[in-house]
Design a protein around this motif. Sequence first.
Motif, mmCIF file in Angstrom:
data_model
loop_
_atom_site.group_PDB
_atom_site.id
_atom_site.type_symbol
_atom_site.label_atom_id
_atom_site.label_comp_id
_atom_site.label_asym_id
_atom_site.label_seq_id
_atom_site.Cartn_x
_atom_site.Cartn_y
_atom_site.Cartn_z
ATOM 1 N N ARG A 113 -4.090 1.212 6.074
ATOM 2 C CA ARG A 113 -5.045 1.323 7.184
ATOM 3 C C ARG A 113 -5.409 -0.032 7.794
ATOM 4 N N GLY A 114 -4.450 -0.934 7.883
ATOM 5 C CA GLY A 114 -4.684 -2.233 8.505
ATOM 6 C C GLY A 114 -5.537 -3.166 7.676
ATOM 7 N N GLY A 115 -5.773 -2.844 6.423
ATOM 8 C CA GLY A 115 -6.599 -3.678 5.545
ATOM 9 C C GLY A 115 -5.838 -4.886 5.033
ATOM 10 N N GLU A 116 -6.308 -5.418 3.939
ATOM 11 C CA GLU A 116 -5.691 -6.595 3.336
ATOM 12 C C GLU A 116 -4.357 -6.244 2.693
ATOM 13 N N SER A 117 -3.479 -7.224 2.619
ATOM 14 C CA SER A 117 -2.179 -7.028 1.969
ATOM 15 C C SER A 117 -2.360 -6.854 0.471
ATOM 16 N N ASP A 118 -1.497 -6.052 -0.099
ATOM 17 C CA ASP A 118 -1.467 -5.841 -1.540
ATOM 18 C C ASP A 118 -0.014 -5.961 -1.981
ATOM 19 N N ILE A 119 0.196 -6.436 -3.194
ATOM 20 C CA ILE A 119 1.549 -6.573 -3.741
ATOM 21 C C ILE A 119 1.620 -5.760 -5.019
ATOM 22 N N ARG A 120 2.632 -4.883 -5.102
ATOM 23 C CA ARG A 120 2.832 -4.056 -6.287
ATOM 24 C C ARG A 120 4.322 -3.858 -6.528
ATOM 25 N N VAL A 121 4.644 -3.364 -7.727
ATOM 26 C CA VAL A 121 6.006 -2.980 -8.077
ATOM 27 C C VAL A 121 6.056 -1.460 -8.066
ATOM 28 N N ILE A 122 6.958 -0.902 -7.266
ATOM 29 C CA ILE A 122 7.113 0.551 -7.209
ATOM 30 C C ILE A 122 7.780 0.997 -8.504
ATOM 31 N N SER A 123 7.159 1.952 -9.190
ATOM 32 C CA SER A 123 7.679 2.392 -10.485
ATOM 33 C C SER A 123 7.764 3.911 -10.540
ATOM 34 N N THR A 124 8.399 4.387 -11.591
ATOM 35 C CA THR A 124 8.492 5.835 -11.799
ATOM 36 C C THR A 124 7.243 6.384 -12.459
ATOM 37 N N GLY A 125 6.354 5.515 -12.872
ATOM 38 C CA GLY A 125 5.142 5.950 -13.540
ATOM 39 C C GLY A 125 5.263 5.852 -15.042
#
Length: 179
Positions: free
Chosen positions: A65-77
Amino acid sequence: MSNNTYILTTKDFTILEAMADNWQGRNDRLVGLFRHKIQKAIVVFRDDLPGDVASINSRVRFRVRGGESDIRVISTGQATGPVGLFLPITTLRGLALLGLRQGQEIEFENTNGVPETMLLEAVEYQPEVSRPERQMFGQEPVTSLQRPHLRLVSGGMDGLHGELIGASDGFDDPGPSAA
């Protein structure tokens, strides 16, 4: 949901199909997004995946929603690690990012029914792209061309002449304590 296409590896596509088939316990919005991704997917081999596409195990930078950038690793859970490091595809946001190209947006309804827009800003690491690079720099073995690590030594049994070590009386059962 957006009408864009998504680029998925054969592995990622198969995982999505399996998860969509096993829908018990998942919310309807998640199942709908699974099916949408599967229907709109362009499926490619791992080596043919462009470097700017988010795949499973990719580290991505995104905005919600146009907020701050976030960095994550996409995982299978299934990954265990520090909280906030992974974004599983068993969540709406993790699934939404899968298959997006850098700069591509997706719109979907979140768990509260509120429309949410996500923008994939960058794919900072993608395992499919880094694999050939590691092979090129000699950091990962090329399994099809590699020789085995087993080395045969001529005469390695010399001096034993068929003797059984530890079996002087022919009875070599160590008993129940060895189990």
